[in-house]
Motif scaffolding. Structure first.
Motif, mmCIF file in Angstrom:
data_model
loop_
_atom_site.group_PDB
_atom_site.id
_atom_site.type_symbol
_atom_site.label_atom_id
_atom_site.label_comp_id
_atom_site.label_asym_id
_atom_site.label_seq_id
_atom_site.Cartn_x
_atom_site.Cartn_y
_atom_site.Cartn_z
ATOM 1 N N UNK A 1 -4.508 13.511 -4.683
ATOM 2 C CA UNK A 1 -4.582 12.855 -5.815
ATOM 3 C C UNK A 1 -5.739 13.050 -6.502
ATOM 4 N N UNK A 2 -5.811 13.739 -7.950
ATOM 5 C CA UNK A 2 -6.922 13.878 -8.624
ATOM 6 C C UNK A 2 -8.127 14.617 -7.908
ATOM 7 N N UNK A 3 -7.677 15.616 -7.179
ATOM 8 C CA UNK A 3 -8.527 16.202 -6.504
ATOM 9 C C UNK A 3 -9.093 15.829 -5.105
ATOM 10 N N UNK A 4 -8.337 14.682 -4.701
ATOM 11 C CA UNK A 4 -8.965 14.025 -3.390
ATOM 12 C C UNK A 4 -7.634 13.999 -2.454
ATOM 13 N N UNK A 5 -7.804 14.345 -1.143
ATOM 14 C CA UNK A 5 -6.782 14.471 -0.306
ATOM 15 C C UNK A 5 -6.519 12.904 0.106
ATOM 16 N N UNK A 6 -5.520 12.426 -0.046
ATOM 17 C CA UNK A 6 -4.949 11.078 0.234
ATOM 18 C C UNK A 6 -3.982 10.588 1.262
ATOM 19 N N UNK A 7 -3.238 11.526 1.795
ATOM 20 C CA UNK A 7 -2.217 11.524 2.588
ATOM 21 C C UNK A 7 -1.885 12.713 3.365
ATOM 22 N N UNK A 8 -1.768 12.374 4.870
ATOM 23 C CA UNK A 8 -1.660 13.614 5.637
ATOM 24 C C UNK A 8 -0.757 13.270 6.764
ATOM 25 N N UNK A 9 0.415 13.928 6.943
ATOM 26 C CA UNK A 9 1.387 13.539 8.246
ATOM 27 C C UNK A 9 2.170 14.792 8.540
ATOM 28 N N UNK B 1 0.931 -1.163 -0.073
ATOM 29 C CA UNK B 1 -0.127 0.131 -0.006
ATOM 30 C C UNK B 1 0.767 1.255 -0.023
ATOM 31 N N UNK B 2 2.279 1.329 0.524
ATOM 32 C CA UNK B 2 2.895 2.525 0.479
ATOM 33 C C UNK B 2 3.691 2.428 -0.753
ATOM 34 N N UNK B 3 3.562 1.700 -1.497
ATOM 35 C CA UNK B 3 4.052 1.945 -2.978
ATOM 36 C C UNK B 3 3.138 2.397 -4.064
ATOM 37 N N UNK B 4 2.007 2.391 -3.610
ATOM 38 C CA UNK B 4 1.167 3.114 -4.649
ATOM 39 C C UNK B 4 0.857 4.469 -4.696
ATOM 40 N N UNK B 5 0.374 5.025 -6.132
ATOM 41 C CA UNK B 5 0.318 6.294 -6.329
ATOM 42 C C UNK B 5 -0.430 7.199 -5.314
ATOM 43 N N UNK B 6 0.308 8.430 -5.036
ATOM 44 C CA UNK B 6 -0.291 9.528 -3.870
ATOM 45 C C UNK B 6 0.587 8.850 -2.680
ATOM 46 N N UNK B 7 1.087 7.920 -2.539
ATOM 47 C CA UNK B 7 1.779 7.414 -1.224
ATOM 48 C C UNK B 7 3.008 8.548 -0.784
ATOM 49 N N UNK B 8 3.291 8.635 0.271
ATOM 50 C CA UNK B 8 4.363 9.155 0.814
ATOM 51 C C UNK B 8 5.328 7.823 0.873
ATOM 52 N N UNK B 9 5.870 7.805 -0.294
ATOM 53 C CA UNK B 9 6.733 6.290 -0.522
ATOM 54 C C UNK B 9 7.389 5.785 0.730
ATOM 55 N N UNK B 10 7.247 4.600 1.182
ATOM 56 C CA UNK B 10 7.796 3.893 2.216
ATOM 57 C C UNK B 10 7.463 4.137 3.671
ATOM 58 N N UNK B 11 6.634 4.998 3.466
ATOM 59 C CA UNK B 11 6.124 5.758 5.111
ATOM 60 C C UNK B 11 4.657 5.822 5.023
ATOM 61 N N UNK B 12 3.882 6.488 4.318
ATOM 62 C CA UNK B 12 2.435 6.721 4.625
ATOM 63 C C UNK B 12 1.553 6.216 3.349
#
Length: 247
Positions: free
Chosen positions: A190-198, A150-161
């Protein structure tokens, strides 16, 4: 007695204003769609936005840990990485550094391709850009040949969130990315939707780093300001409408 009005005249009285309205509506919509890529509106200029790519040159970019950009191309006013070919150039960064900012760009990847957007990148500390600044992941989620974490998919904070409820568009369509960094708070759209916050450097952030991919990367995410970076990693990625404003 109600006077009967011939149908043709009645329809004429309705049709003329209706046609006028439809013509105005269609023209208005068409005008909105004709906005040129890699440009700023007067409103965006007044809000402090800066283009990082004008569709004609790479003069605001340089190689990570290097000089003039090589391997990357401008095709139809789009910025293309090397695509992993023989002219592989490597990752690029902005010449300017940023601390608190809002970044917007559009991107799409070729099948089975993988890239990323970095921020707070510092040179000279590591040979790998991903061991310096955090990465907003870009990848062919649906066509990747192996199962993605899941942390490898588009929009991720790679390796973290990992992202939440992220929806990537079909492979031949442009996605939009928005990153807001207001130290220490970070948000990914991503595409107008908030997907990560940290929160950078929080106890949770430190725990994720210590338990994951960056445990042995001492400089990862430590800088409070730095360059914006784009990755030339595996396969072809295309970018356009790259713009930023400092907060």
């Amino acid at each position: 007695m109600v006077k009967y009005e011939p149908k043709s005249l009645f329809m004429k009285n309705i049709t003329i204003p209706l046609l006028f309205f439809l013509t105005f509506f269609i023209c208005s919509c068409s005008t909105g769609e004709k906005r040129e890529i890699n440009t700023l509106t007067d409103k965006e200029k007044s809000e402090g936005w800066e283009l990082l790519f004008d569709g004609n040159s790479m003069n605001k970019w340089k190689m990570f840990n290097g000089g003039e950009v090589t391997g990357w191309k401008i095709v139809n006013s789009e910025m293309h990485n090397s695509g992993g070919g023989s002219d592989h150039g490597g990752d690029i960064i902005t010449k300017k550094q940023y601390e608190n900012f809002e970044l917007f760009l559009e991107w799409k990847v070729a099948p089975e391709s993988n890239s990323g957007v970095f921020y707070h990148v510092q040179e000279g500390m590591t040979d790998a850009i991903y061991e310096s600044g955090p990465e907003y992941q870009l990848i062919d989620d649906k066509g990747w040949p192996e199962e993605l974490k899941n942390w490898q998919t588009s929009g991720a904070n790679y390796g973290m969130n990992p992202p939440e409820d992220a929806e990537v568009k079909p492979i031949d369509e442009w996605n939009t990315t928005r990153i807001v960094v207001k130290n220490p708070h970070v948000k990914h759209w991503l595409n107008g939707k908030k997907v990560v916050e940290y929160e950078l450097w929080s106890d949770d952030w430190k725990a994720n780093k210590a338990a994951g991919k960056w445990a042995e990367a001492p400089h990862y995410g430590e800088a409070k300001a730095g360059h914006i970076g784009l990755q030339d990693h595996g396969g072809l990625t295309m970018f356009r409408n790259i713009k930023i404003r400092e907060l």
